[in-house]
Scaffold this motif. Structure first.
Motif, mmCIF file in Angstrom:
data_model
loop_
_atom_site.group_PDB
_atom_site.id
_atom_site.type_symbol
_atom_site.label_atom_id
_atom_site.label_comp_id
_atom_site.label_asym_id
_atom_site.label_seq_id
_atom_site.Cartn_x
_atom_site.Cartn_y
_atom_site.Cartn_z
ATOM 1 N N GLY A 213 25.377 21.447 -22.206
ATOM 2 C CA GLY A 213 26.027 20.759 -21.108
ATOM 3 C C GLY A 213 25.095 19.994 -20.201
ATOM 4 N N GLY A 214 23.784 20.068 -20.437
ATOM 5 C CA GLY A 214 22.855 19.423 -19.519
ATOM 6 C C GLY A 214 22.675 17.952 -19.764
ATOM 7 N N GLY A 215 22.568 17.553 -21.055
ATOM 8 C CA GLY A 215 22.203 16.180 -21.348
ATOM 9 C C GLY A 215 23.191 15.162 -20.837
ATOM 10 N N ALA A 216 24.408 15.223 -21.351
ATOM 11 C CA ALA A 216 25.414 14.231 -20.987
ATOM 12 C C ALA A 216 25.795 14.337 -19.523
ATOM 13 C CB ALA A 216 26.642 14.398 -21.882
ATOM 14 N N ALA A 217 26.043 15.556 -19.048
ATOM 15 C CA ALA A 217 26.510 15.731 -17.673
ATOM 16 C C ALA A 217 25.460 15.295 -16.660
ATOM 17 C CB ALA A 217 26.893 17.195 -17.439
ATOM 18 N N THR A 218 24.214 15.728 -16.859
ATOM 19 C CA THR A 218 23.160 15.391 -15.913
ATOM 20 C C THR A 218 22.916 13.890 -15.876
ATOM 21 O OG1 THR A 218 22.086 17.520 -16.310
ATOM 22 C CG2 THR A 218 20.761 15.800 -15.290
ATOM 23 N N ALA B 4 23.322 12.214 -24.880
ATOM 24 C CA ALA B 4 22.903 11.809 -23.527
ATOM 25 C C ALA B 4 22.940 10.306 -23.300
ATOM 26 C CB ALA B 4 21.485 12.333 -23.252
ATOM 27 N N GLY B 5 22.741 9.498 -24.338
ATOM 28 C CA GLY B 5 22.712 8.050 -24.175
ATOM 29 C C GLY B 5 24.077 7.405 -24.304
ATOM 30 N N LEU B 6 24.842 7.815 -25.291
ATOM 31 C CA LEU B 6 26.170 7.234 -25.488
ATOM 32 C C LEU B 6 27.090 7.463 -24.294
ATOM 33 C CD1 LEU B 6 27.998 5.695 -27.408
ATOM 34 C CD2 LEU B 6 28.629 7.873 -28.486
ATOM 35 N N PRO B 7 27.075 8.637 -23.631
ATOM 36 C CA PRO B 7 27.905 8.782 -22.428
ATOM 37 C C PRO B 7 27.560 7.775 -21.331
ATOM 38 C CG PRO B 7 27.255 10.933 -23.218
ATOM 39 C CD PRO B 7 26.497 9.935 -24.037
ATOM 40 N N LEU B 8 26.298 7.360 -21.240
ATOM 41 C CA LEU B 8 25.928 6.343 -20.254
ATOM 42 C C LEU B 8 26.582 5.008 -20.588
ATOM 43 C CD1 LEU B 8 22.103 7.086 -19.852
ATOM 44 C CD2 LEU B 8 23.990 7.938 -18.464
#
Length: 219
Positions: free
Chosen positions: A16-21, A102-106
């Motif tokens: 839960g850290g990558g995308a959310a953070t 982590a990148g695609l959610p941005l």
């Protein structure tokens, strides 16, 4: 390689850290700008693409230290280095999983944040397209920095310092392509193709250099 990709993606999403953070930090950066420059919608719409790109770059840097650190802490990295899969392919699989988490959610968050900055639909589409083409390069560049820093005490603090200078061309051509899409005299295709070429270039160089760094660190 596919199994490693699935494993890393599952761990990243479960943690839960990558995308959310990254998305929360992206939102914080973009939401802070209107308070700093005032409620001038014309000014916000002019500098909005650059703000989104800077926010995405900083958000991507925030999570790069996790590429190899957890595997080193639990001993998995030693098994990967000694395993049958070539290290460049190991790095590529981990980079793809990291970008997906982590990148695609941005990239997906960019259109919504573009509305906050009063961007036109054309500008929002251009920002989203350029982020989709450019953010993988940031992850691939980050793999080189993370591989160098993983063996150092508190190496995570050094990753951003190592990666940021190499990521500046990605930022430049991403912003140029975005402005080219909304301003008639400015070209879009040329900087966008350069952005894609940089991603392909680091798609080869990043795994090779990171794999060599991991190998040297293990030795």
């Amino acid at each position: 390689m596919i199994a490693l990709f699935r494993r890393d993606l599952r761990l990243a999403l479960a943690g839960g850290g990558g995308a959310a953070t990254g998305v929360i930090f992206f939102l914080a950066v973009v939401a802070t700008v209107p308070f700093a420059i005032g409620p001038d919608l014309n000014l916000l719409s002019r500098i909005g693409p650059a703000i989104l790109w800077i926010g995405a770059l900083l958000s991507a840097l925030l999570t790069l230290d996790r590429l190899f650190q957890a595997d080193r802490d639990d001993g998995t990295l030693d098994l990967l280095v000694a395993g049958p899969l070539p290290l460049p392919l190991v790095v590529l699989a981990k980079c793809l999983a990291h970008w997906a988490a982590a990148g695609l959610p941005l990239v997906l968050a960019a259109p919504l944040l573009g509305l906050v900055l009063a961007l036109s639909p054309q500008a929002i589409g251009a920002v989203t397209l350029t982020l989709l083409a450019g953010t993988p390069a940031i992850t691939l560049i980050g793999a080189m920095g993370a591989a160098v820093a993983v063996a150092l005490p508190r190496g995570g603090l050094l990753v951003s310092v190592l990666v940021l200078p190499l990521a500046i061309p990605i930022l430049i051509f991403g912003v140029l392509a975005t402005y080219g899409a909304v301003n008639d005299p400015d070209p879009f295709l040329a900087p966008f193709l350069v952005l894609c070429a940089l991603t392909l270039f680091f798609g080869v160089l990043g795994p090779l250099a990171a794999g060599a760094a991991l190998k040297a660190g293990a030795d």
